[in-house]
Design a protein around this motif. Structure first.
Motif, PDB file in Angstrom:
ATOM      1  N   SER A  44       0.905  -1.310  -0.014  1.00  0.00           N
ATOM      2  CA  SER A  44      -0.065   0.004  -0.079  1.00  0.00           C
ATOM      3  C   SER A  44       0.826   1.124   0.029  1.00  0.00           C
ATOM      4  O   SER A  44       0.405   2.202  -0.392  1.00  0.00           O
ATOM      5  CB  SER A  44      -0.907   0.088   1.339  1.00  0.00           C
ATOM      6  N   SER A  45       2.109   1.041   0.265  1.00  0.00           N
ATOM      7  CA  SER A  45       2.983   2.394   0.219  1.00  0.00           C
ATOM      8  C   SER A  45       4.440   1.680   0.036  1.00  0.00           C
ATOM      9  O   SER A  45       4.947   0.622   0.336  1.00  0.00           O
ATOM     10  CB  SER A  45       3.132   3.051   1.536  1.00  0.00           C
ATOM     11  N   ASP A  46       5.311   2.544  -0.114  1.00  0.00           N
ATOM     12  CA  ASP A  46       6.836   2.434  -0.279  1.00  0.00           C
ATOM     13  C   ASP A  46       7.315   1.896   0.814  1.00  0.00           C
ATOM     14  O   ASP A  46       8.102   0.941   0.939  1.00  0.00           O
ATOM     15  CB  ASP A  46       7.707   3.578  -0.702  1.00  0.00           C
ATOM     16  N   GLU A  47       6.868   2.419   2.060  1.00  0.00           N
ATOM     17  CA  GLU A  47       7.339   2.037   3.435  1.00  0.00           C
ATOM     18  C   GLU A  47       6.898   0.576   3.641  1.00  0.00           C
ATOM     19  O   GLU A  47       7.700  -0.280   4.221  1.00  0.00           O
ATOM     20  CB  GLU A  47       6.783   3.053   4.541  1.00  0.00           C
ATOM     21  N   HIS A  48       5.498   0.107   3.525  1.00  0.00           N
ATOM     22  CA  HIS A  48       5.022  -1.154   3.814  1.00  0.00           C
ATOM     23  C   HIS A  48       6.070  -2.318   2.555  1.00  0.00           C
ATOM     24  O   HIS A  48       6.326  -3.164   3.172  1.00  0.00           O
ATOM     25  CB  HIS A  48       3.529  -1.266   3.171  1.00  0.00           C
ATOM     26  N   LEU A  49       6.201  -1.523   1.421  1.00  0.00           N
ATOM     27  CA  LEU A  49       6.952  -2.475   0.378  1.00  0.00           C
ATOM     28  C   LEU A  49       8.381  -2.671   0.894  1.00  0.00           C
ATOM     29  O   LEU A  49       8.862  -3.942   0.914  1.00  0.00           O
ATOM     30  CB  LEU A  49       7.128  -1.898  -0.821  1.00  0.00           C
ATOM     31  N   ALA A  50       8.823  -1.654   1.378  1.00  0.00           N
ATOM     32  CA  ALA A  50      10.460  -1.769   2.245  1.00  0.00           C
ATOM     33  C   ALA A  50      10.330  -2.644   3.105  1.00  0.00           C
ATOM     34  O   ALA A  50      11.381  -3.644   3.515  1.00  0.00           O
ATOM     35  CB  ALA A  50      10.832  -0.466   2.634  1.00  0.00           C
ATOM     36  N   ASP A  51       9.401  -2.737   4.141  1.00  0.00           N
ATOM     37  CA  ASP A  51       9.384  -3.674   5.293  1.00  0.00           C
ATOM     38  C   ASP A  51       9.085  -5.126   4.663  1.00  0.00           C
ATOM     39  O   ASP A  51       9.794  -5.976   5.556  1.00  0.00           O
ATOM     40  CB  ASP A  51       8.066  -3.221   5.979  1.00  0.00           C
ATOM     41  N   MET A  52       8.595  -5.212   3.698  1.00  0.00           N
ATOM     42  CA  MET A  52       8.322  -6.566   3.364  1.00  0.00           C
ATOM     43  C   MET A  52       9.515  -7.355   2.827  1.00  0.00           C
ATOM     44  O   MET A  52       9.959  -8.260   3.013  1.00  0.00           O
ATOM     45  CB  MET A  52       7.221  -6.889   2.231  1.00  0.00           C
ATOM     46  N   ILE A  53      10.494  -6.386   1.827  1.00  0.00           N
ATOM     47  CA  ILE A  53      11.415  -6.735   1.175  1.00  0.00           C
ATOM     48  C   ILE A  53      12.598  -6.805   2.110  1.00  0.00           C
ATOM     49  O   ILE A  53      13.553  -7.936   2.317  1.00  0.00           O
ATOM     50  CB  ILE A  53      11.915  -5.713   0.145  1.00  0.00           C
ATOM     51  N   ASP A  54      12.450  -6.309   3.378  1.00  0.00           N
ATOM     52  CA  ASP A  54      13.706  -6.263   4.463  1.00  0.00           C
ATOM     53  C   ASP A  54      13.452  -7.947   5.190  1.00  0.00           C
ATOM     54  O   ASP A  54      14.314  -8.227   5.654  1.00  0.00           O
ATOM     55  CB  ASP A  54      13.395  -5.282   5.546  1.00  0.00           C
ATOM     56  N   GLU A  55      12.370  -8.566   4.817  1.00  0.00           N
ATOM     57  CA  GLU A  55      12.078  -9.650   5.412  1.00  0.00           C
ATOM     58  C   GLU A  55      13.231 -10.589   4.789  1.00  0.00           C
ATOM     59  O   GLU A  55      13.595 -11.862   5.410  1.00  0.00           O
ATOM     60  CB  GLU A  55      11.071 -10.300   5.195  1.00  0.00           C
ATOM     61  N   CYS A  56      13.661 -10.342   3.627  1.00  0.00           N
ATOM     62  CA  CYS A  56      14.188 -11.404   2.640  1.00  0.00           C
ATOM     63  C   CYS A  56      15.621 -10.843   2.314  1.00  0.00           C
ATOM     64  O   CYS A  56      16.588 -11.636   2.034  1.00  0.00           O
ATOM     65  CB  CYS A  56      13.750 -12.020   1.452  1.00  0.00           C
ATOM     66  N   CYS A  57      15.826  -9.631   2.136  1.00  0.00           N
ATOM     67  CA  CYS A  57      16.944  -9.005   1.622  1.00  0.00           C
ATOM     68  C   CYS A  57      17.312  -7.371   2.052  1.00  0.00           C
ATOM     69  O   CYS A  57      16.395  -6.973   2.316  1.00  0.00           O
ATOM     70  CB  CYS A  57      17.347  -9.145   0.179  1.00  0.00           C
TER      71      CYS A  57
END
Length: 104
Positions: free
Chosen positions: A25-38
């Motif tokens: 829903s936002s760049d912050e949300h995307l960054a949080d999800m990506i941070d789970e794997c790399c």
């Protein structure tokens, strides 16, 4: 909600390797999800828009998936999905626009 294709950027050991497909829903949300794997600084993103993945034959998997928290079993999707025509060009076109995820 926007959907993104995420890959490693050119500075990485395996440049352009697919990391995943994410809806956020936002760049912050995307960054949080990506941070789970790399590391978020190691990736670049492309907007996917409408489209999806599908399995063209039986996969012998039913939903909801089962999950064993002790072994981690049940976290994998069936193998060999196909890409919808709407996403085909994004996956295969060298001219797809890739960009870094701006720091949040």
């Amino acid at each position: 909600m926007q959907t993104y294709l995420v890959r490693l950027n050119e500075a990485q050991h395996h440049p352009r390797e697919i990391v995943g497909i994410f809806a956020a829903s936002s760049d912050e949300h995307l960054a949080d999800m990506i941070d789970e794997c790399c590391d978020v600084d190691s990736i670049e993103i492309a907007d996917l828009g409408a489209g999806g993945l599908y399995w063209s034959g039986p996969v012998e998997v039913t939903l909801p998936l089962t999950y064993d928290s002790e072994t981690g079993d049940g976290l994998r999707l069936p193998p060999d999905p196909s890409i919808s025509e709407d996403w085909h060009q994004i996956f295969y076109d060298a001219d797809t626009f890739w960009r870094a995820l701006e720091p949040v």
